[in-house]
Design a protein around this motif. Structure first.
Motif, PDB file in Angstrom:
ATOM      1  N   SER A  17       1.258   4.197  -1.336  1.00 37.35           N
ATOM      2  CA  SER A  17       0.453   5.166  -2.085  1.00 37.35           C
ATOM      3  C   SER A  17       1.317   6.048  -2.989  1.00 37.35           C
ATOM      4  O   SER A  17       0.996   6.264  -4.165  1.00 37.35           O
ATOM      5  CB  SER A  17      -0.316   6.023  -1.084  1.00 37.35           C
ATOM      6  N   SER A  28     -14.643  -1.906  -0.465  1.00 35.50           N
ATOM      7  CA  SER A  28     -14.066  -0.893   0.414  1.00 35.50           C
ATOM      8  C   SER A  28     -15.127   0.087   0.901  1.00 35.50           C
ATOM      9  O   SER A  28     -15.088   0.542   2.038  1.00 35.50           O
ATOM     10  CB  SER A  28     -12.951  -0.136  -0.310  1.00 35.50           C
ATOM     11  N   LEU A  29     -16.110   0.389   0.060  1.00 29.26           N
ATOM     12  CA  LEU A  29     -17.140   1.341   0.467  1.00 29.26           C
ATOM     13  C   LEU A  29     -18.103   0.702   1.464  1.00 29.26           C
ATOM     14  O   LEU A  29     -18.549   1.353   2.415  1.00 29.26           O
ATOM     15  CB  LEU A  29     -17.909   1.861  -0.763  1.00 29.26           C
ATOM     16  N   ALA A  87     -16.355   0.743   4.665  1.00 36.21           N
ATOM     17  CA  ALA A  87     -16.367   2.100   5.207  1.00 36.21           C
ATOM     18  C   ALA A  87     -17.730   2.411   5.823  1.00 36.21           C
ATOM     19  O   ALA A  87     -17.820   3.001   6.908  1.00 36.21           O
ATOM     20  CB  ALA A  87     -16.033   3.109   4.119  1.00 36.21           C
ATOM     21  N   ARG A  93      -5.835   1.015  -4.778  1.00 37.10           N
ATOM     22  CA  ARG A  93      -5.663   0.844  -3.330  1.00 37.10           C
ATOM     23  C   ARG A  93      -6.939   0.282  -2.700  1.00 37.10           C
ATOM     24  O   ARG A  93      -6.881  -0.597  -1.842  1.00 37.10           O
ATOM     25  CB  ARG A  93      -5.301   2.175  -2.670  1.00 37.10           C
ATOM     26  N   ALA A  94      -8.082   0.795  -3.120  1.00 38.67           N
ATOM     27  CA  ALA A  94      -9.349   0.352  -2.522  1.00 38.67           C
ATOM     28  C   ALA A  94      -9.639  -1.113  -2.850  1.00 38.67           C
ATOM     29  O   ALA A  94     -10.280  -1.817  -2.067  1.00 38.67           O
ATOM     30  CB  ALA A  94     -10.491   1.246  -3.014  1.00 38.67           C
ATOM     31  N   ASP A 108       0.824  -1.209   0.000  1.00 34.16           N
ATOM     32  CA  ASP A 108       0.000   0.000   0.000  1.00 34.16           C
ATOM     33  C   ASP A 108       0.859   1.260   0.000  1.00 34.16           C
ATOM     34  O   ASP A 108       0.613   2.200   0.756  1.00 34.16           O
ATOM     35  CB  ASP A 108      -0.950  -0.007   1.210  1.00 34.16           C
ATOM     36  N   THR A 139     -14.215   6.621  -5.718  1.00 32.58           N
ATOM     37  CA  THR A 139     -14.138   5.666  -4.617  1.00 32.58           C
ATOM     38  C   THR A 139     -13.823   6.265  -3.240  1.00 32.58           C
ATOM     39  O   THR A 139     -14.605   6.105  -2.303  1.00 32.58           O
ATOM     40  CB  THR A 139     -13.097   4.585  -4.990  1.00 32.58           C
ATOM     41  N   LEU A 140     -12.672   6.926  -3.099  1.00 37.20           N
ATOM     42  CA  LEU A 140     -12.312   7.390  -1.759  1.00 37.20           C
ATOM     43  C   LEU A 140     -13.163   8.584  -1.331  1.00 37.20           C
ATOM     44  O   LEU A 140     -13.523   8.715  -0.163  1.00 37.20           O
ATOM     45  CB  LEU A 140     -10.825   7.728  -1.681  1.00 37.20           C
ATOM     46  N   GLU A 196     -16.445   7.666   0.380  1.00 33.74           N
ATOM     47  CA  GLU A 196     -16.385   7.346   1.810  1.00 33.74           C
ATOM     48  C   GLU A 196     -16.573   8.605   2.651  1.00 33.74           C
ATOM     49  O   GLU A 196     -17.268   8.602   3.662  1.00 33.74           O
ATOM     50  CB  GLU A 196     -15.029   6.707   2.159  1.00 33.74           C
ATOM     51  N   LYS A 197     -15.930   9.674   2.193  1.00 31.41           N
ATOM     52  CA  LYS A 197     -16.034  10.939   2.942  1.00 31.41           C
ATOM     53  C   LYS A 197     -17.463  11.471   2.900  1.00 31.41           C
ATOM     54  O   LYS A 197     -17.954  12.035   3.875  1.00 31.41           O
ATOM     55  CB  LYS A 197     -15.055  11.966   2.376  1.00 31.41           C
ATOM     56  N   ASP A 213      -6.468   5.608  -6.327  1.00 27.45           N
ATOM     57  CA  ASP A 213      -7.487   5.354  -5.296  1.00 27.45           C
ATOM     58  C   ASP A 213      -8.148   3.985  -5.512  1.00 27.45           C
ATOM     59  O   ASP A 213      -8.335   3.205  -4.575  1.00 27.45           O
ATOM     60  CB  ASP A 213      -8.588   6.424  -5.338  1.00 27.45           C
TER      61      ASP A 213
END
Lengths: 299, 299
Positions: free
Chosen positions: A266, B101-102, B105, B237-238, A264, B72-73, B76-77, B234
């Motif tokens: 990044s 991943s979501l 989250a 990674r997710a 990971d 994706t990321l 989440e926010k 993103d």
């Protein structure tokens, strides 16, 4: 101006060359030859060639230039058939995707590479094939690579250069080995990767779902896996050394990316993606948008 | 018919959804929200949304459905910001490219995945981005994957299904993990390979020549390496686990191909290429030519 031109193997590449030269009055008579009689008949009907014969010796008698418009391994066979008919004033060129293997074959067949043989490779093509698909503007703004040897006769090189320039192409001279390295990286390796990915997915348990939900990105990425398997198999074998080298470089790079993804990292992932995008945008957006025309590939 | 719909993040995907629903009278009022005020102003000017606010709480008050149209990321926010405003009668969905991943989250944020949250992923997109590029027919004949959990409320699932069906899309339910495996293989891995290849070539000694002589095949193959590096970073990674699995499967396959090329195993090379071409032609020529329309990908 070439008085009498012979095209051996009348398909998209040879047919488009003949059309381009005729349209620009850069050739006198065009004679077709090869093994596929149907293509020759059709080529004459379409006016792409003036006449044809199945007899190679008859075709090249009194000709000035012979273009071997056949794929990599077939081109070697044509060189062999051409041997008894070679004359010092008969200039020979080809369009095959791998140059090293053909030069080696020429050496084997003739004892030494004939001084009037100019190895060449037009970087152009189309989704379609066959003489029906040939057009006079296929080579406009495309590149043609010639790979003359130190022993190549200057008059032969300049005749072939002028021939391709007459089609609207940009002609570039390159070393035989460099040509094969560059083409391995930009064409042969991508084909190996695309064929390999599609085959890996087709054999996986989720093959049905994978292909069902594959979108445009995947189809573009794997489009080249719809290329002729026999032709690509020939090319990969003919350019084995350079293909293996570029495959190894890529595999090492991929292993680094795997480590970055697994840990990971990044920053490393983003840096790779950003470098790649910047390189691609820099080279392609400046290089091709000016001409405003997408380019195809021979094979 | 959705009375009041909120789009969080007004770009190509959210804007096209709003347009499609409006054109088909499948929505009452569309409210835009998000961080980019300029997109919201432009969206209202274009008639894509009816009104907008930068205040998420105000946007979702009295709304029936919220679509989190963010990558994706970012999604989440948005889920986190949405927490204080959640109501049992507020149905939530999203469009992110990775679903596992979501969902994780959502579990972390809410304690358990809210029963009215329906994870979704429209498999559609375009070369362009932004609300200006949005069109009402982006989803016609495209697939939208929904990945409901066993605890997802049926009314929420059916509302979101009907919403996407109204845009002309085909809606398919899939397991969260299966979605991520399929997308890893068909979208995320190809991006890793394309970015990796371009970066490897850009760093090689022959970079200039390589890009100079790269033809159409190479440009198609690497087109996806022009995608937004941050977004793809993103996504990779997710979806790390599935991406690594599919990368490993591919790498093993590639190692076998390497052995075949190195040992000049003509039969094995040809068999791989032929299987790949057959699989690709079978799946794509039958699947897409009927509809006659190329499909894009979300991201």
């Amino acid at each position: 101006m070439i008085d009498r031109l012979v095209i051996v193997g009348l398909g998209l590449i040879g047919g488009s060359l003949a059309r381009a030269l005729k349209e620009r009055n850069a050739v006198g008579e065009v004679i077709g030859t090869g093994r596929r009689e149907a293509s020759l008949i059709r080529g004459q009907e379409l006016g792409v060639i003036d006449r044809w014969t199945l007899d190679l010796g008859e075709a090249v008698k009194d000709a000035d230039v012979v273009v071997i418009a056949a794929p990599t391994l077939a081109a070697e066979k044509v060189l062999e058939s051409l041997k008894p008919h070679m004359r010092p004033d008969l200039i020979v060129t080809d369009v095959a995707s791998v140059k090293g293997s053909l030069v080696t074959a020429a050496e084997r067949i003739f004892g030494e590479v004939p001084a009037q043989f100019v190895p060449g490779h037009p970087i152009a093509g189309s989704e379609q094939s066959g003489v029906e698909a040939s057009t006079g503007d296929l080579y406009v703004d495309h590149r043609v690579i010639l790979t003359p040897l130190p022993t190549t006769r200057t008059d032969a090189l300049e005749t072939i250069r002028a021939m391709w320039q007459a089609t609207g192409a940009e002609v570039v001279d390159m070393d035989v080995a460099e040509h094969d390295v560059v083409l391995a990286a930009t064409s042969h390796l991508p084909h190996v990767l695309a064929y390999g990915l599609v085959d890996a997915l087709a054999q996986s348990g989720s093959a049905q779902a994978i292909f069902r939900f594959a979108a445009g990105d995947f189809r573009d990425f794997t489009r080249i896996a719809s290329g002729d398997p026999v032709m690509w198999h020939d090319i990969v074998r003919a350019n084995r050394g350079a293909v293996l080298d570029s495959l190894d470089t890529f595999t090492e790079h991929l292993a680094e990316m795997r480590r970055a993804i697994e840990s990971d990292d990044s920053e490393a992932i983003l840096a790779t993606f950003e470098r790649a995008k910047a390189a691609r945008d820099k080279h392609f957006l400046t290089q091709y948008q000016v001409k405003g025309k997408p380019q195809g590939a021979t094979d």
